[in-house]
Design a protein around this motif. Structure first.
Motif, PDB file in Angstrom:
ATOM      1  N   VAL A   1      21.498  36.710 -36.904  1.00 53.48           N
ATOM      2  CA  VAL A   1      22.865  36.643 -36.381  1.00 53.48           C
ATOM      3  C   VAL A   1      22.923  37.214 -34.964  1.00 53.48           C
ATOM      4  O   VAL A   1      23.517  36.603 -34.064  1.00 53.48           O
ATOM      5  N   SER A   2      22.311  38.357 -34.751  1.00 49.01           N
ATOM      6  CA  SER A   2      22.334  38.983 -33.432  1.00 49.01           C
ATOM      7  C   SER A   2      21.676  38.103 -32.377  1.00 49.01           C
ATOM      8  O   SER A   2      22.186  37.954 -31.262  1.00 49.01           O
ATOM      9  N   LYS A   3      20.545  37.509 -32.702  1.00 43.29           N
ATOM     10  CA  LYS A   3      19.847  36.628 -31.749  1.00 43.29           C
ATOM     11  C   LYS A   3      20.674  35.385 -31.434  1.00 43.29           C
ATOM     12  O   LYS A   3      20.748  34.973 -30.274  1.00 43.29           O
ATOM     13  N   VAL A   4      21.268  34.779 -32.432  1.00 43.14           N
ATOM     14  CA  VAL A   4      22.081  33.577 -32.209  1.00 43.14           C
ATOM     15  C   VAL A   4      23.275  33.907 -31.312  1.00 43.14           C
ATOM     16  O   VAL A   4      23.546  33.202 -30.330  1.00 43.14           O
ATOM     17  N   ILE A   5      23.975  34.970 -31.630  1.00 42.24           N
ATOM     18  CA  ILE A   5      25.154  35.354 -30.833  1.00 42.24           C
ATOM     19  C   ILE A   5      24.740  35.705 -29.405  1.00 42.24           C
ATOM     20  O   ILE A   5      25.356  35.254 -28.439  1.00 42.24           O
ATOM     21  N   SER A   6      23.699  36.509 -29.254  1.00 40.99           N
ATOM     22  CA  SER A   6      23.249  36.924 -27.923  1.00 40.99           C
ATOM     23  C   SER A   6      22.786  35.734 -27.089  1.00 40.99           C
ATOM     24  O   SER A   6      22.975  35.714 -25.868  1.00 40.99           O
ATOM     25  N   SER A   7      22.184  34.741 -27.716  1.00 40.04           N
ATOM     26  CA  SER A   7      21.723  33.566 -26.964  1.00 40.04           C
ATOM     27  C   SER A   7      22.893  32.686 -26.524  1.00 40.04           C
ATOM     28  O   SER A   7      22.790  31.965 -25.538  1.00 40.04           O
ATOM     29  N   GLN A   8      23.995  32.756 -27.255  1.00 38.11           N
ATOM     30  CA  GLN A   8      25.169  31.942 -26.918  1.00 38.11           C
ATOM     31  C   GLN A   8      26.086  32.629 -25.906  1.00 38.11           C
ATOM     32  O   GLN A   8      26.802  31.948 -25.177  1.00 38.11           O
ATOM     33  N   LEU A   9      26.077  33.946 -25.890  1.00 37.76           N
ATOM     34  CA  LEU A   9      26.974  34.715 -25.019  1.00 37.76           C
ATOM     35  C   LEU A   9      26.159  35.645 -24.132  1.00 37.76           C
ATOM     36  O   LEU A   9      25.943  36.802 -24.475  1.00 37.76           O
ATOM     37  N   GLU A  10      25.709  35.146 -23.015  1.00 37.99           N
ATOM     38  CA  GLU A  10      24.924  35.965 -22.099  1.00 37.99           C
ATOM     39  C   GLU A  10      25.864  36.898 -21.346  1.00 37.99           C
ATOM     40  O   GLU A  10      26.721  36.453 -20.585  1.00 37.99           O
ATOM     41  N   SER A  11      25.714  38.180 -21.586  1.00 46.46           N
ATOM     42  CA  SER A  11      26.618  39.165 -21.002  1.00 46.46           C
ATOM     43  C   SER A  11      25.968  40.531 -21.087  1.00 46.46           C
ATOM     44  O   SER A  11      25.088  40.755 -21.914  1.00 46.46           O
ATOM     45  N   ILE A  12      26.424  41.451 -20.242  1.00 42.16           N
ATOM     46  CA  ILE A  12      25.948  42.829 -20.347  1.00 42.16           C
ATOM     47  C   ILE A  12      26.539  43.481 -21.604  1.00 42.16           C
ATOM     48  O   ILE A  12      25.971  44.409 -22.161  1.00 42.16           O
ATOM     49  N   PHE A  13      27.672  42.958 -22.076  1.00 39.01           N
ATOM     50  CA  PHE A  13      28.292  43.465 -23.297  1.00 39.01           C
ATOM     51  C   PHE A  13      27.438  43.053 -24.493  1.00 39.01           C
ATOM     52  O   PHE A  13      27.064  41.886 -24.620  1.00 39.01           O
ATOM     53  N   PRO A  14      27.119  43.973 -25.389  1.00 39.06           N
ATOM     54  CA  PRO A  14      26.230  43.673 -26.530  1.00 39.06           C
ATOM     55  C   PRO A  14      26.944  42.913 -27.655  1.00 39.06           C
ATOM     56  O   PRO A  14      27.193  43.440 -28.737  1.00 39.06           O
ATOM     57  N   TRP A  15      27.267  41.649 -27.404  1.00 37.88           N
ATOM     58  CA  TRP A  15      27.999  40.832 -28.364  1.00 37.88           C
ATOM     59  C   TRP A  15      27.265  40.669 -29.691  1.00 37.88           C
ATOM     60  O   TRP A  15      27.909  40.577 -30.741  1.00 37.88           O
ATOM     61  N   GLY A  16      25.954  40.589 -29.667  1.00 40.78           N
ATOM     62  CA  GLY A  16      25.199  40.414 -30.906  1.00 40.78           C
ATOM     63  C   GLY A  16      25.406  41.558 -31.872  1.00 40.78           C
ATOM     64  O   GLY A  16      25.757  41.359 -33.044  1.00 40.78           O
ATOM     65  N   THR A  17      25.193  42.775 -31.400  1.00 38.57           N
ATOM     66  CA  THR A  17      25.373  43.958 -32.253  1.00 38.57           C
ATOM     67  C   THR A  17      26.824  44.127 -32.653  1.00 38.57           C
ATOM     68  O   THR A  17      27.127  44.438 -33.813  1.00 38.57           O
ATOM     69  N   PHE A  18      27.733  43.905 -31.710  1.00 37.70           N
ATOM     70  CA  PHE A  18      29.158  44.025 -32.008  1.00 37.70           C
ATOM     71  C   PHE A  18      29.539  43.070 -33.146  1.00 37.70           C
ATOM     72  O   PHE A  18      30.184  43.475 -34.120  1.00 37.70           O
ATOM     73  N   THR A  19      29.121  41.823 -33.042  1.00 40.01           N
ATOM     74  CA  THR A  19      29.446  40.818 -34.052  1.00 40.01           C
ATOM     75  C   THR A  19      28.863  41.191 -35.412  1.00 40.01           C
ATOM     76  O   THR A  19      29.542  41.108 -36.444  1.00 40.01           O
ATOM     77  N   VAL A  20      27.606  41.612 -35.419  1.00 42.04           N
ATOM     78  CA  VAL A  20      26.954  42.014 -36.671  1.00 42.04           C
ATOM     79  C   VAL A  20      27.713  43.172 -37.310  1.00 42.04           C
ATOM     80  O   VAL A  20      27.940  43.177 -38.528  1.00 42.04           O
ATOM     81  N   ASN A  21      28.109  44.155 -36.522  1.00 36.58           N
ATOM     82  CA  ASN A  21      28.806  45.309 -37.090  1.00 36.58           C
ATOM     83  C   ASN A  21      30.165  44.932 -37.662  1.00 36.58           C
ATOM     84  O   ASN A  21      30.556  45.435 -38.721  1.00 36.58           O
ATOM     85  N   ILE A  22      30.898  44.038 -36.997  1.00 34.62           N
ATOM     86  CA  ILE A  22      32.202  43.628 -37.520  1.00 34.62           C
ATOM     87  C   ILE A  22      32.015  42.800 -38.791  1.00 34.62           C
ATOM     88  O   ILE A  22      32.721  43.002 -39.785  1.00 34.62           O
ATOM     89  N   ILE A  23      31.069  41.882 -38.775  1.00 37.80           N
ATOM     90  CA  ILE A  23      30.775  41.106 -39.989  1.00 37.80           C
ATOM     91  C   ILE A  23      30.364  42.050 -41.118  1.00 37.80           C
ATOM     92  O   ILE A  23      30.807  41.910 -42.260  1.00 37.80           O
TER      93      ILE A  23
END
Length: 126
Positions: free
Chosen positions: A24-46
């Protein structure tokens, strides 16, 4: 004396949770390139939402205690990423991204709590 069956159940759930977190983290991070850690954020909310669902269902339907060990302790413990969250905040602060670090922390806590409470509410309601 430890319960070896529960130890194995935690091991299994944790492994599945960790592998799921990675994907999940890799998929999200590959889709949203940003300095903000979207992968970890998404995993934690899920993960917060899932733990709410699991706890709500276990309480409502009184499942076997080993299911709690598998899903809550094992899977959610392996899936959520507080250590990654902590390290990413360190990196944001180290790079003088103070506002982004504060935003990440605030959003993670608020959305995490909201996801858990929402999931428990939904399970109890329906």
């Amino acid at each position: 004396m430890p319960n070896y069956l529960q130890f194995l159940i935690v091991f299994l759930g944790g492994g599945l949770g960790s592998c799921s977190r990675y994907v999940v983290s890799k998929v999200i991070s590959s889709q949203l390139e940003s300095i903000f850690p979207w992968g970890t954020f998404t995993v934690n909310i899920i993960g917060c939402f899932l733990i709410g669902i699991f706890i709500g269902m276990i309480q409502r339907f009184q499942f076997h205690p080993n299911l709690t060990v598998l899903l809550v302790t094992g899977f959610c413990g392996g899936f959520t990423t507080f250590s990654s969250f902590s390290y990413e905040n360190y990196l944001l602060l180290k790079n003088s991204e103070y506002l982004l670090g504060l935003l990440y922390t605030f959003m993670s806590l608020c959305w995490g709590f909201a996801a858990t409470f929402l999931a428990i509410f939904l399970i109890r309601r329906f």
